[in-house]
Design an enzyme around this catalytic site. Sequence first.
Site, PDB file in Angstrom:
ATOM      1  N   ALA A  27      59.028  21.658  35.368  1.00 35.45           N
ATOM      2  CA  ALA A  27      58.332  20.952  36.452  1.00 35.45           C
ATOM      3  C   ALA A  27      58.742  21.418  37.841  1.00 35.45           C
ATOM      4  O   ALA A  27      58.031  21.158  38.816  1.00 35.45           O
ATOM      5  CB  ALA A  27      58.578  19.442  36.326  1.00 35.45           C
ATOM      6  N   LYS A 163      50.622  31.728  28.506  1.00 31.95           N
ATOM      7  CA  LYS A 163      50.860  33.144  28.254  1.00 31.95           C
ATOM      8  C   LYS A 163      52.024  33.611  29.132  1.00 31.95           C
ATOM      9  O   LYS A 163      52.337  32.939  30.127  1.00 31.95           O
ATOM     10  CB  LYS A 163      49.586  33.950  28.531  1.00 31.95           C
ATOM     11  CG  LYS A 163      49.337  34.263  30.002  1.00 31.95           C
ATOM     12  CD  LYS A 163      48.295  35.325  30.158  1.00 31.95           C
ATOM     13  CE  LYS A 163      48.176  35.796  31.593  1.00 31.95           C
ATOM     14  NZ  LYS A 163      49.246  36.653  32.074  1.00 31.95           N
ATOM     15  N   GLY A 219      39.035  28.806  30.788  1.00 30.48           N
ATOM     16  CA  GLY A 219      38.645  27.567  31.465  1.00 30.48           C
ATOM     17  C   GLY A 219      37.778  27.803  32.689  1.00 30.48           C
ATOM     18  O   GLY A 219      37.314  26.842  33.302  1.00 30.48           O
ATOM     19  N   HIS A 278      43.245  38.097  29.257  1.00 32.45           N
ATOM     20  CA  HIS A 278      42.085  37.607  30.011  1.00 32.45           C
ATOM     21  C   HIS A 278      40.809  38.392  29.704  1.00 32.45           C
ATOM     22  O   HIS A 278      39.779  37.821  29.321  1.00 32.45           O
ATOM     23  CB  HIS A 278      42.359  37.689  31.514  1.00 32.45           C
ATOM     24  CG  HIS A 278      43.521  36.877  31.980  1.00 32.45           C
ATOM     25  ND1 HIS A 278      43.942  35.733  31.336  1.00 32.45           N
ATOM     26  CD2 HIS A 278      44.358  37.038  33.040  1.00 32.45           C
ATOM     27  CE1 HIS A 278      44.985  35.228  31.975  1.00 32.45           C
ATOM     28  NE2 HIS A 278      45.254  36.003  33.001  1.00 32.45           N
ATOM     29  N   ARG A 403      29.185  37.108  37.579  1.00 36.46           N
ATOM     30  CA  ARG A 403      30.286  37.096  38.546  1.00 36.46           C
ATOM     31  C   ARG A 403      31.171  35.884  38.240  1.00 36.46           C
ATOM     32  O   ARG A 403      30.764  34.738  38.426  1.00 36.46           O
ATOM     33  CB  ARG A 403      29.736  37.024  39.970  1.00 36.46           C
ATOM     34  CG  ARG A 403      30.787  36.859  41.063  1.00 36.46           C
ATOM     35  CD  ARG A 403      31.758  38.012  41.146  1.00 36.46           C
ATOM     36  NE  ARG A 403      31.169  39.202  41.703  1.00 36.46           N
ATOM     37  CZ  ARG A 403      31.308  39.569  42.988  1.00 36.46           C
ATOM     38  NH1 ARG A 403      32.019  38.836  43.815  1.00 36.46           N
ATOM     39  NH2 ARG A 403      30.757  40.684  43.415  1.00 36.46           N
ATOM     40  N   GLN A 405      34.445  35.368  39.495  1.00 35.25           N
ATOM     41  CA  GLN A 405      35.061  34.924  40.745  1.00 35.25           C
ATOM     42  C   GLN A 405      35.149  36.107  41.706  1.00 35.25           C
ATOM     43  O   GLN A 405      35.193  37.258  41.257  1.00 35.25           O
ATOM     44  CB  GLN A 405      36.445  34.322  40.514  1.00 35.25           C
ATOM     45  CG  GLN A 405      37.497  35.321  40.057  1.00 35.25           C
ATOM     46  CD  GLN A 405      38.853  34.695  39.816  1.00 35.25           C
ATOM     47  OE1 GLN A 405      38.965  33.651  39.188  1.00 35.25           O
ATOM     48  NE2 GLN A 405      39.884  35.346  40.306  1.00 35.25           N
ATOM     49  N   ASP A 431      18.555  36.192  41.339  1.00 31.93           N
ATOM     50  CA  ASP A 431      19.910  35.786  41.685  1.00 31.93           C
ATOM     51  C   ASP A 431      20.111  34.280  41.528  1.00 31.93           C
ATOM     52  O   ASP A 431      19.427  33.486  42.169  1.00 31.93           O
ATOM     53  CB  ASP A 431      20.186  36.215  43.139  1.00 31.93           C
ATOM     54  CG  ASP A 431      21.607  35.903  43.587  1.00 31.93           C
ATOM     55  OD1 ASP A 431      22.419  35.472  42.759  1.00 31.93           O
ATOM     56  OD2 ASP A 431      21.892  36.088  44.777  1.00 31.93           O
TER      57      ASP A 431
END
Length: 535
Positions: A27, A163, A219, A278, A403, A405, A431
């Site tokens: 934490a 990971k 996610g 990824h 796309r 990000q 688009d």
Amino acid sequence: MSSAVQLLRDQVAKELQGAVTIIVLGASGDLAKKKTYPALFGLYRNGFLPENVHIVGYARTKMDHEEYLKRVTQYIKVGVDQDKLEEFKAIASYVSGQYDDDASYQNLDKFIQESETQRGIPSGRKNRVFYMALPPSVFIPVAKGLKRNVYAKEGSNRLVVEKPFGMDSESSNHLARELGALFTENEVSHWKRCAQEKLLLNCCSEIFSKIYRIDHYLGKEMVKNVMNLRFANVLFGHAWDRTYVDNVQITFKEPFGTEGRGGYFDEFGIIRDVIQNHLLQVLTLIAMERPISTDSEAIRDEKVKVLKCIQPIAIQDTLLGQYVGADGKPGYLEDETLKNKDSLTPTFAAVVCRINNERWEGVPFILKAGKALNEAKVEVRLQFHHVAGNLYGGSARNELVIRIQPNEAVYMKFNNKQPGLSYQTIQTDLDLSYHSRYAELSIPDAYESLILDVLRNDHSNFVRDDELDRAWKIFTPLLHKIDAHDSDVHIKPYAYGSRGPKELEDFVKKYGYHRDTKADYQWPLQNVNPSANKL
């Protein structure tokens, strides 16, 4: 409130029967304060955490309650929700202890039990989620300490692991065996089965648990959208194979180097850090066959089938690079946190996967990732074949771009007659840009989405053990060659802020990709003059 949102809340409430204790191990670390706690606050603010919830931070760092709260909330974007933040702080506590000491874990368990008693949680509903925001070197001792000392005996247990899941096939399999002996892949807890059979809950002596291996790319909104895009649209479904697709590129670009993370990065490199997990996860969603249902195991079964069709990557199908200083920016070897100043660790890699099945045989999947490049971008680009017998010679190829990000979007590049008296063919696009089409909707952080899936008991967006095994088999031979500095391995220099090694353009061209450099097209379209279309 939308019906979809209410459905998600109902699923969490039903699955956890209204109560859970979330234990964040590590934490005090960067991951917890930058990702885990902001995601937990997002879920709390939007009403997705069970009503009877408490969050317990655990780490070796000794700090008081106020210092803990200050640390774990410093990256939370509050906006107008200051009251919610104060409520969130009230359900958070901290316990310090070691990661290899039974007495420390017993103290943690005592604290949790006291919290469960104070919250009035009945027998059979004392659910615990263990989130390991920790370095991989302590995964096994922590999991063993939790199982011996902090394991819920009157509820469900869920272990969330970040990971990297090992360094190669051998280390990954070792980690899987050790964790698998303590926490299972996919079983219902014994107490719940007894409840279903209307037996007394206190008869249960065996409690099962589940492992959730987080790859946060699963996610991300546009990655989760791939299945909808493919299997809910006839148009895309029929064009999604070798008959129409010439090549596929999955690209990850960061405009900054390893600043401050040289030690970590030198141990893992760009392939372990980004491509093997990824980008390969994105590949499986792009390439897999239609699952028989949206059940999590049906989806993961199809992902494993794709991975089994990919042979280990050959060094001949690889381009490796390491950035050097340019325009005042330091090179990789100049990173102060890098101890090995002769390091040959690649900071850029382009690798080609070949999927030997009926749908994709002959179609190269080019996975590219690099640091210190010219822009920030993650995208999937399907480039289609040239039009056969094209009437309009020289027209550009069609492309479908997802796309991921920044600026989430799906757009299709196609050819069109130039408006007006001209008959010239120009390239344009259809688009769907999320920031304009869905301006009123907020896209949650990937961690927020995945933690919600843990609470809902949905494994769809988590990595299964056999999936992980197949992924490592694809990359381990290549990684061992790179680690051993094999004579076939060549690391190409590239300037900080460039597109990558100068050999990149010829490399992707070798696998069929044609980069159209015409100046009359750009995405997204900017600075449009409304009067331009008027006669």
